[in-house]
Design a protein around this motif. Structure first.
Motif, mmCIF file in Angstrom:
data_model
loop_
_atom_site.group_PDB
_atom_site.id
_atom_site.type_symbol
_atom_site.label_atom_id
_atom_site.label_comp_id
_atom_site.label_asym_id
_atom_site.label_seq_id
_atom_site.Cartn_x
_atom_site.Cartn_y
_atom_site.Cartn_z
ATOM 1 N N ARG A 15 0.845 -1.192 0.000
ATOM 2 C CA ARG A 15 0.000 0.000 0.000
ATOM 3 C C ARG A 15 0.880 1.241 0.000
ATOM 4 O O ARG A 15 1.831 1.344 0.766
ATOM 5 N N PRO A 16 0.581 2.222 -0.860
ATOM 6 C CA PRO A 16 1.397 3.441 -0.844
ATOM 7 C C PRO A 16 1.223 4.198 0.471
ATOM 8 O O PRO A 16 0.164 4.158 1.084
ATOM 9 N N ALA A 17 2.274 4.892 0.892
ATOM 10 C CA ALA A 17 2.222 5.660 2.139
ATOM 11 C C ALA A 17 1.610 7.033 1.921
ATOM 12 O O ALA A 17 1.134 7.653 2.856
ATOM 13 N N THR A 18 1.647 7.499 0.664
ATOM 14 C CA THR A 18 1.091 8.810 0.346
ATOM 15 C C THR A 18 0.236 8.731 -0.917
ATOM 16 O O THR A 18 0.380 7.829 -1.731
ATOM 17 N N LEU A 19 -0.627 9.704 -1.044
ATOM 18 C CA LEU A 19 -1.450 9.883 -2.226
ATOM 19 C C LEU A 19 -0.991 11.176 -2.896
ATOM 20 O O LEU A 19 -0.944 12.225 -2.244
ATOM 21 N N GLN A 20 -0.606 11.093 -4.162
ATOM 22 C CA GLN A 20 -0.264 12.289 -4.931
ATOM 23 C C GLN A 20 -1.574 12.837 -5.488
ATOM 24 O O GLN A 20 -2.200 12.205 -6.325
ATOM 25 N N LEU A 21 -1.991 13.977 -5.009
ATOM 26 C CA LEU A 21 -3.261 14.587 -5.405
ATOM 27 C C LEU A 21 -2.965 15.766 -6.322
ATOM 28 O O LEU A 21 -2.238 16.689 -5.954
ATOM 29 N N ASN A 22 -3.503 15.723 -7.551
ATOM 30 C CA ASN A 22 -3.298 16.771 -8.547
ATOM 31 C C ASN A 22 -4.640 17.446 -8.793
ATOM 32 O O ASN A 22 -5.558 16.826 -9.319
ATOM 33 N N VAL A 23 -4.746 18.720 -8.412
ATOM 34 C CA VAL A 23 -6.007 19.451 -8.506
ATOM 35 C C VAL A 23 -5.847 20.563 -9.541
ATOM 36 O O VAL A 23 -5.049 21.486 -9.355
ATOM 37 N N LYS A 24 -6.621 20.460 -10.619
ATOM 38 C CA LYS A 24 -6.592 21.471 -11.678
ATOM 39 C C LYS A 24 -7.798 22.382 -11.511
ATOM 40 O O LYS A 24 -8.940 21.937 -11.588
ATOM 41 N N ALA A 25 -7.524 23.653 -11.260
ATOM 42 C CA ALA A 25 -8.576 24.647 -11.032
ATOM 43 C C ALA A 25 -8.426 25.759 -12.080
ATOM 44 O O ALA A 25 -7.591 26.644 -11.931
ATOM 45 N N PRO A 26 -9.231 25.716 -13.158
ATOM 46 C CA PRO A 26 -9.161 26.775 -14.165
ATOM 47 C C PRO A 26 -9.474 28.147 -13.562
ATOM 48 O O PRO A 26 -10.025 28.237 -12.464
ATOM 49 N N PRO A 27 -9.160 29.232 -14.271
ATOM 50 C CA PRO A 27 -9.369 30.577 -13.727
ATOM 51 C C PRO A 27 -10.782 30.862 -13.226
ATOM 52 O O PRO A 27 -10.951 31.596 -12.267
ATOM 53 N N GLY A 28 -11.825 30.314 -13.818
ATOM 54 C CA GLY A 28 -13.194 30.599 -13.396
ATOM 55 C C GLY A 28 -13.697 29.754 -12.244
ATOM 56 O O GLY A 28 -14.833 29.920 -11.798
ATOM 57 N N ILE A 117 -7.884 15.457 -10.134
ATOM 58 C CA ILE A 117 -9.222 16.040 -10.000
ATOM 59 C C ILE A 117 -9.242 17.358 -10.762
ATOM 60 O O ILE A 117 -8.416 18.235 -10.510
ATOM 61 N N ALA A 118 -10.186 17.476 -11.688
ATOM 62 C CA ALA A 118 -10.366 18.719 -12.444
ATOM 63 C C ALA A 118 -11.628 19.396 -11.929
ATOM 64 O O ALA A 118 -12.662 18.757 -11.766
ATOM 65 N N LEU A 119 -11.530 20.689 -11.678
ATOM 66 C CA LEU A 119 -12.655 21.454 -11.149
ATOM 67 C C LEU A 119 -13.281 22.318 -12.230
ATOM 68 O O LEU A 119 -12.613 22.728 -13.177
ATOM 69 N N LEU A 120 -14.551 22.590 -12.069
ATOM 70 C CA LEU A 120 -15.272 23.543 -12.897
ATOM 71 C C LEU A 120 -15.656 24.707 -11.996
ATOM 72 O O LEU A 120 -15.219 24.777 -10.846
ATOM 73 N N GLU A 121 -16.516 25.607 -12.462
ATOM 74 C CA GLU A 121 -16.838 26.794 -11.664
ATOM 75 C C GLU A 121 -17.362 26.452 -10.273
ATOM 76 O O GLU A 121 -16.896 26.980 -9.280
ATOM 77 N N GLY A 122 -18.337 25.547 -10.187
ATOM 78 C CA GLY A 122 -18.934 25.249 -8.887
ATOM 79 C C GLY A 122 -19.028 23.775 -8.569
ATOM 80 O O GLY A 122 -19.803 23.385 -7.704
ATOM 81 N N ARG A 123 -18.229 22.946 -9.256
ATOM 82 C CA ARG A 123 -18.310 21.503 -9.003
ATOM 83 C C ARG A 123 -17.056 20.800 -9.507
ATOM 84 O O ARG A 123 -16.246 21.372 -10.225
ATOM 85 N N ILE A 124 -16.958 19.527 -9.131
ATOM 86 C CA ILE A 124 -15.889 18.670 -9.623
ATOM 87 C C ILE A 124 -16.311 18.169 -10.995
ATOM 88 O O ILE A 124 -17.455 17.751 -11.182
#
Length: 158
Positions: A15-28, A117-124
């Motif tokens: 089991r990995p000891a860490t989770l690499q979390l990549n969060v993409k949040a566009p300008p809006g 995880i890619a985000l939009l204006e008000g949701r995932i």
């Protein structure tokens, strides 16, 4: 009994000891305002019934379930390492100013080594393609939409 214990040790070692979390949040994202992201240990039944207000309260008063609290800035791609708690699924929650759809996601066991995880204006964004690998010139801007052909024109009937 010995073999069962040995198997548990071997599985725990994989089991990995860490989770690499990549969060993409566009300008809006979030109307252009920073917002909080919480990573929490959760019970699947609790996750299914907890409210936005219950989760949001943990920003000001974190409890033992909060693994990470981080500000997410619009127009960025943030790469975070999350130390994984032993044998617990996770919830990744985004506290949008005006949530409009999916605002949190469930990460079941076994937890993957990385999660995009890619985000939009008000949701995932759901059903998103994986994020591109990191580049030094990455600005965090969303990818451009490809040009799509126009639908064929049909003759009007009289």
């Amino acid at each position: 009994m010995f073999l069962l214990g040995l198997a548990a040790l071997l599985l725990a070692g994989c089991r990995p000891a860490t989770l690499q979390l990549n969060v993409k949040a566009p300008p809006g994202t979030n109307q252009g305002r920073p917002m909080y992201m919480l990573v929490r240990k959760v019970d699947p039944k609790q996750f299914a019934v907890e409210s936005y207000a219950e989760v949001a309260a943990r920003v000001a008063q974190p409890d033992e379930t909060v693994v990470l609290s981080e500000l997410i800035y619009p127009g960025t791609l943030q790469r975070l390492k999350v130390k994984l708690p032993p044998e617990s699924p996770l919830a990744v929650s985004f506290l949008f100013t005006a949530p409009d759809g999916t605002w949190q996601t469930f990460v079941n066991l076994p937890v993957p080594g990385s999660l995009d995880i890619a985000l939009l204006e008000g949701r995932i964004q759901t059903g998103a393609a994986p994020l591109a690998p990191a580049k030094e010139e990455d600005t965090g801007a969303p990818p451009e939409m490809p040009d799509l052909p126009s639908p064929p024109k049909t003759a009007a009937k009289n």
